[in-house]
Structure formats: C-alpha cells, structure tokens
Motif scaffolding. Sequence first.
Motif, PDB file in Angstrom:
ATOM      1  N   MET A 144       6.746  40.416 -14.590  1.00 33.04           N
ATOM      2  CA  MET A 144       6.205  39.269 -14.021  1.00 33.04           C
ATOM      3  C   MET A 144       6.090  37.825 -15.079  1.00 33.04           C
ATOM      4  SD  MET A 144       2.437  39.065 -12.354  1.00 33.04           S
ATOM      5  CE  MET A 144       2.874  40.498 -11.263  1.00 33.04           C
ATOM      6  N   ASN A 145       6.599  36.933 -14.698  1.00 30.08           N
ATOM      7  CA  ASN A 145       6.453  35.468 -15.278  1.00 30.08           C
ATOM      8  C   ASN A 145       5.268  34.994 -15.279  1.00 30.08           C
ATOM      9  OD1 ASN A 145       6.544  33.606 -13.237  1.00 30.08           O
ATOM     10  ND2 ASN A 145       8.919  33.792 -13.202  1.00 30.08           N
ATOM     11  N   THR A 146       4.836  34.047 -15.995  1.00 29.13           N
ATOM     12  CA  THR A 146       3.668  33.313 -16.144  1.00 29.13           C
ATOM     13  C   THR A 146       3.132  32.721 -14.747  1.00 29.13           C
ATOM     14  OG1 THR A 146       3.785  32.690 -18.112  1.00 29.13           O
ATOM     15  CG2 THR A 146       2.132  31.653 -17.100  1.00 29.13           C
ATOM     16  N   LEU A 147       4.267  32.051 -14.038  1.00 30.67           N
ATOM     17  CA  LEU A 147       3.976  31.507 -12.700  1.00 30.67           C
ATOM     18  C   LEU A 147       3.678  32.450 -11.704  1.00 30.67           C
ATOM     19  CD1 LEU A 147       6.529  28.393 -12.673  1.00 30.67           C
ATOM     20  CD2 LEU A 147       3.955  28.420 -13.344  1.00 30.67           C
ATOM     21  N   GLU A 148       4.455  33.440 -11.541  1.00 29.00           N
ATOM     22  CA  GLU A 148       4.010  34.820 -10.813  1.00 29.00           C
ATOM     23  C   GLU A 148       2.586  35.049 -10.796  1.00 29.00           C
ATOM     24  OE1 GLU A 148       8.044  36.839  -9.706  1.00 29.00           O
ATOM     25  OE2 GLU A 148       7.474  37.309 -11.619  1.00 29.00           O
TER      26      GLU A 148
ATOM     27  N   GLU B 254      -0.040  40.974 -15.753  1.00 27.10           N
ATOM     28  CA  GLU B 254       1.177  41.419 -16.111  1.00 27.10           C
ATOM     29  C   GLU B 254       1.251  42.983 -16.598  1.00 27.10           C
ATOM     30  OE1 GLU B 254       4.802  41.755 -18.361  1.00 27.10           O
ATOM     31  OE2 GLU B 254       4.178  40.150 -17.115  1.00 27.10           O
TER      32      GLU B 254
END
Length: 203
Positions: A1-5, A141
């Motif tokens: 999972m990226n930061t924006l997600e 995360e």
Amino acid sequence: MNTLEAISSRRSVKHYDPEHRMTEEEIEQLIGHAILAPTSFNIQNWRFVVLTDPELRQKVRAAAWDQAQVTEASITILLCADLNAHLKDPARYWKDAPKEAADILVPMIEPFYADKPQLQRDEAMRSCGMAGQSIMMAAREMGYDSCPMIGFDPDAVAKLINLPDDHCIGFMITVGKALKPAWPRPGQLPLSDVMVRDQFPSS
C-alpha cells in the motif's frame, strides 16, 4: 500500500475483533515508526503508553464512556507528552548530529520554551498529532485499522496510568483488526472552503 492509498483508506473504525492479538514485534514496529515523526528541535517529547493489560484497559474503557473499542481493539495507545522535555538533557537530542549543528541548536532549546507553559502545551499537542498520524498510517500498511479518540476523562485516565505531573495526555488511538467497516464518510468540505491562497479575504 502506498502513502496516498493509506491516507485515503484510513477510517475511524469502532468495531474490532476482540480475539486478535498483535505480536510484540508488531507493536514495536508500530511505535518504532511513530518515533520517526518530527518534533520541534527534535525534542521527541511524545510518550506512548501502550495499553495491553486487560484489567487496566477495562478501567480506561470505563473512563471513556464505556466505548467498546478501548478493550476490543488489539491495543490502545495513549499519546502523551513530556512538557519539560526541553529541560531534560537536551544535548541527547542532537548526539548524532554534526557538531556545528548541535553547537548552534542545543543552546537554543531551553530558552525557547522557558517560562512559556502555553507554548510547551502547544508543542506537546503538535508532536502528539504528528506521531498519531504516523501510527495510523503505519497501522494501515501493516494491515490494521485504527481510531483516534478524545472521548474520555483525561484526569481519570491520567490517574490510571500514573501520568507524571509534568506530562499531559493528547489523545488515544485504538489499533486492531476491523470486524466491520466504518460508516461512509459523512461529508468532506470542498477545498474552496478550507484552502486559502496566500491570505484570508479582508473583512
């Protein structure tokens, strides 16, 4: 999972699997990321009280309007702060910095906060807020959900955790495995209501 997600999918979850337990390694990973949050002058004034004892958590729940997530989440974290962190060997906050940086900044720390109780408390709240967001993003995360909470009696909770006199409580966060999702977002204000370009309009 990226930061924006992680940001867009983070929700304040109220219902958790009470049987799920986080491992000690997971708890240390979570708090290990929280302490990377920024603090003014790097004073690292936050203190994280991780509640895992069932009896204590039940007492904290009673002081939190009997909100079930306090005991049903895997852990409950009280984000506290040391109001006098600026007085407690401030050189240690810059022990790994280049000497030229430490020589400039360390002598500035104590006088910046001296005799300014409102600034000390404001700094505590800023530090807790940034660390709290880090906890919630790290939890996402790691596959967990969370809920920031201010619905509790801070004086009663302070007694339960033996909070030192020169500390304060910012808020608490529950972390665990969601049993059911949060309600749909209740309504975000448009950017035009909250984003100001350069200056507020003159009245």
